[in-house]
Design a protein around this motif. Structure first.
Motif, PDB file in Angstrom:
ATOM      1  N   ASP A  87     -27.743  74.061  95.130  1.00 28.19           N
ATOM      2  CA  ASP A  87     -27.404  73.235  93.855  1.00 28.19           C
ATOM      3  C   ASP A  87     -28.815  72.509  93.430  1.00 28.19           C
ATOM      4  O   ASP A  87     -29.025  72.493  92.165  1.00 28.19           O
ATOM      5  N   ALA A  88     -29.344  72.024  94.485  1.00 29.92           N
ATOM      6  CA  ALA A  88     -30.591  71.004  94.133  1.00 29.92           C
ATOM      7  C   ALA A  88     -31.637  71.939  93.659  1.00 29.92           C
ATOM      8  O   ALA A  88     -32.289  71.770  92.770  1.00 29.92           O
ATOM      9  N   GLN A  89     -31.657  72.914  94.083  1.00 31.60           N
ATOM     10  CA  GLN A  89     -32.769  74.254  93.758  1.00 31.60           C
ATOM     11  C   GLN A  89     -32.484  74.542  92.123  1.00 31.60           C
ATOM     12  O   GLN A  89     -33.453  74.707  91.488  1.00 31.60           O
ATOM     13  N   LYS A  90     -31.221  74.852  91.808  1.00 31.83           N
ATOM     14  CA  LYS A  90     -30.867  74.892  90.546  1.00 31.83           C
ATOM     15  C   LYS A  90     -30.938  73.845  89.509  1.00 31.83           C
ATOM     16  O   LYS A  90     -31.720  74.305  88.503  1.00 31.83           O
ATOM     17  N   GLY A  93     -35.092  73.655  88.845  1.00 32.42           N
ATOM     18  CA  GLY A  93     -35.272  74.960  88.052  1.00 32.42           C
ATOM     19  C   GLY A  93     -35.067  74.508  86.640  1.00 32.42           C
ATOM     20  O   GLY A  93     -36.026  74.925  85.723  1.00 32.42           O
ATOM     21  N   ARG A  94     -34.238  73.652  86.247  1.00 28.10           N
ATOM     22  CA  ARG A  94     -34.159  72.915  84.880  1.00 28.10           C
ATOM     23  C   ARG A  94     -34.987  71.902  84.664  1.00 28.10           C
ATOM     24  O   ARG A  94     -35.774  71.741  83.398  1.00 28.10           O
ATOM     25  N   ILE A  95     -35.516  71.045  85.630  1.00 29.68           N
ATOM     26  CA  ILE A  95     -36.326  69.903  85.574  1.00 29.68           C
ATOM     27  C   ILE A  95     -37.880  70.391  85.475  1.00 29.68           C
ATOM     28  O   ILE A  95     -38.730  70.051  84.546  1.00 29.68           O
ATOM     29  N   GLU A  96     -38.204  71.347  86.176  1.00 33.58           N
ATOM     30  CA  GLU A  96     -39.608  71.737  86.071  1.00 33.58           C
ATOM     31  C   GLU A  96     -40.377  72.280  84.771  1.00 33.58           C
ATOM     32  O   GLU A  96     -41.332  71.861  84.437  1.00 33.58           O
ATOM     33  N   PRO A  97     -39.447  73.183  84.035  1.00 29.72           N
ATOM     34  CA  PRO A  97     -40.332  73.339  82.772  1.00 29.72           C
ATOM     35  C   PRO A  97     -40.446  71.892  81.918  1.00 29.72           C
ATOM     36  O   PRO A  97     -41.355  72.063  81.012  1.00 29.72           O
ATOM     37  N   VAL A  98     -39.407  71.187  82.000  1.00 28.85           N
ATOM     38  CA  VAL A  98     -39.532  70.096  81.129  1.00 28.85           C
ATOM     39  C   VAL A  98     -40.495  69.086  81.528  1.00 28.85           C
ATOM     40  O   VAL A  98     -41.331  68.751  80.828  1.00 28.85           O
ATOM     41  N   LEU A  99     -40.943  68.976  82.799  1.00 30.30           N
ATOM     42  CA  LEU A  99     -41.909  68.185  83.040  1.00 30.30           C
ATOM     43  C   LEU A  99     -43.373  69.022  82.975  1.00 30.30           C
ATOM     44  O   LEU A  99     -44.220  68.324  82.351  1.00 30.30           O
ATOM     45  N   LYS A 100     -43.529  70.371  82.923  1.00 27.27           N
ATOM     46  CA  LYS A 100     -44.547  71.120  82.361  1.00 27.27           C
ATOM     47  C   LYS A 100     -45.047  70.819  81.193  1.00 27.27           C
ATOM     48  O   LYS A 100     -45.917  70.503  80.716  1.00 27.27           O
ATOM     49  N   SER A 101     -43.929  71.068  80.315  1.00 21.33           N
ATOM     50  CA  SER A 101     -44.041  70.541  78.924  1.00 21.33           C
ATOM     51  C   SER A 101     -44.576  69.181  78.670  1.00 21.33           C
ATOM     52  O   SER A 101     -45.511  68.927  77.894  1.00 21.33           O
ATOM     53  N   CYS A 169     -31.238  66.055  96.972  1.00 21.47           N
ATOM     54  CA  CYS A 169     -31.817  65.469  95.973  1.00 21.47           C
ATOM     55  C   CYS A 169     -32.897  66.299  95.270  1.00 21.47           C
ATOM     56  O   CYS A 169     -33.442  67.182  95.888  1.00 21.47           O
ATOM     57  N   VAL A 170     -33.253  66.052  93.923  1.00 22.21           N
ATOM     58  CA  VAL A 170     -34.303  66.370  93.427  1.00 22.21           C
ATOM     59  C   VAL A 170     -35.484  65.503  93.426  1.00 22.21           C
ATOM     60  O   VAL A 170     -35.163  64.367  92.647  1.00 22.21           O
ATOM     61  N   THR A 171     -36.619  65.423  93.943  1.00 22.77           N
ATOM     62  CA  THR A 171     -37.758  64.384  93.541  1.00 22.77           C
ATOM     63  C   THR A 171     -38.606  65.225  92.917  1.00 22.77           C
ATOM     64  O   THR A 171     -39.222  66.504  93.031  1.00 22.77           O
ATOM     65  N   GLN A 180     -44.946  67.769  89.875  1.00 19.31           N
ATOM     66  CA  GLN A 180     -44.589  68.606  90.921  1.00 19.31           C
ATOM     67  C   GLN A 180     -43.007  67.966  90.971  1.00 19.31           C
ATOM     68  O   GLN A 180     -42.414  67.253  90.672  1.00 19.31           O
ATOM     69  N   VAL A 181     -42.243  69.365  91.491  1.00 18.76           N
ATOM     70  CA  VAL A 181     -40.931  69.167  91.529  1.00 18.76           C
ATOM     71  C   VAL A 181     -40.338  69.676  93.089  1.00 18.76           C
ATOM     72  O   VAL A 181     -40.891  70.735  93.566  1.00 18.76           O
ATOM     73  N   SER A 182     -39.647  68.945  93.540  1.00 15.15           N
ATOM     74  CA  SER A 182     -39.236  69.587  94.957  1.00 15.15           C
ATOM     75  C   SER A 182     -37.681  68.859  95.393  1.00 15.15           C
ATOM     76  O   SER A 182     -36.941  68.015  94.518  1.00 15.15           O
ATOM     77  N   VAL A 183     -37.191  69.680  96.276  1.00 17.28           N
ATOM     78  CA  VAL A 183     -35.790  69.168  96.818  1.00 17.28           C
ATOM     79  C   VAL A 183     -35.954  68.798  98.223  1.00 17.28           C
ATOM     80  O   VAL A 183     -36.578  69.323  99.011  1.00 17.28           O
ATOM     81  N   ASN A 184     -34.963  67.747  98.360  1.00 20.71           N
ATOM     82  CA  ASN A 184     -34.884  66.962  99.940  1.00 20.71           C
ATOM     83  C   ASN A 184     -33.816  66.522 100.164  1.00 20.71           C
ATOM     84  O   ASN A 184     -32.840  66.166  99.036  1.00 20.71           O
ATOM     85  N   GLY A 185     -33.218  66.103 101.059  1.00 21.13           N
ATOM     86  CA  GLY A 185     -32.146  65.345 101.532  1.00 21.13           C
ATOM     87  C   GLY A 185     -32.383  63.716 101.100  1.00 21.13           C
ATOM     88  O   GLY A 185     -33.690  63.508 101.155  1.00 21.13           O
ATOM     89  N   PRO A 186     -31.549  62.772 100.923  1.00 22.54           N
ATOM     90  CA  PRO A 186     -31.897  61.628 100.825  1.00 22.54           C
ATOM     91  C   PRO A 186     -32.517  60.842 101.950  1.00 22.54           C
ATOM     92  O   PRO A 186     -32.337  61.102 103.218  1.00 22.54           O
TER      93      PRO A 186
END
Length: 199
Positions: A87-90, A93-101, A169-171, A180-186
């Motif tokens: 779920d965090a990876q999903k 994937g939504r956040i990354e293109p917005v940050l790139k823009s 989490c997504v950080t 940068q976008v990554s996933v991790n536990g809290p």
């Protein structure tokens, strides 16, 4: 016998007695070894590495310091379940293109990033949460300040912490130089954000 010859003999006897005591003290705790026999291997606890490092090196420590893992426990993210990680990876994937823009547009300030994240439908995380979440909660902050030469500097940019599940989490961050976008536990004390180094 004259007393003049007695004194050197007493001194010699005292010196031999002291030398014998010193030899027996230095050999204390060691097993006798027959002449020509190989010396027994030292026990691991008696070996001190060169350079004065302590004999106990904690597994996984970067610098060999004792208690490294204990002292840095708050800097390690907790584990995610496979379903939560998916779920965090999903969400990443939504956040990354917005940050790139935003990065390409040069809009990396916290207000721009917050507006873009809320437009994705995320709920802003409040300090006092009522526990009734409708979905992932997001928090957007300014970049951490850093010590440069003789003072602290806060670089332009924003950090994102998105709590997807209790254990996931997504950080992310976006700044002038990159994003940068990554996933991790809290993290135990700081939630989705990696804690700063204490020293």
């Amino acid at each position: 016998m004259p007393t003049s010859t007695m004194r050197p003999r007493r001194r010699l006897a005292a010196a031999l007695l002291l030398a014998g005591a010193a030899i027996s003290l230095t050999a204390c705790g060691q097993r006798p070894v027959a002449a020509g026999a190989p010396s027994p291997a030292p026990s691991p606890s008696s070996v001190v590495p060169s350079g004065g490092a302590p004999p106990y090196v904690e597994p996984g420590s970067r610098d060999g310091a004792p208690h490294y893992n204990e002292n840095n426990a708050g800097r390690r993210a907790r584990d995610m379940s496979p379903a939560s990680e998916k779920d965090a990876q999903k969400e990443a994937g939504r956040i990354e293109p917005v940050l790139k823009s935003l990065w390409k547009q040069g809009k990396w300030g916290p207000e721009n990033v917050r507006s873009a994240m809320l437009a994705l439908g995320y709920q802003e995380r409040k300090a006092a949460s009522d526990g009734d979440r409708r979905g992932p909660e997001i928090e957007v902050r300014a970049m951490d300040s850093r010590f440069v030469t003789d003072h602290y500097v806060t670089p332009e940019g924003a950090r994102i912490g998105l709590r997807v599940h209790k254990d996931a989490c997504v950080t992310a961050f976006v700044q002038k130089t990159n994003y940068q976008v990554s996933v991790n536990g809290p993290y135990p004390e700081t939630g989705c954000f990696e804690p700063p180094f204490a020293h």
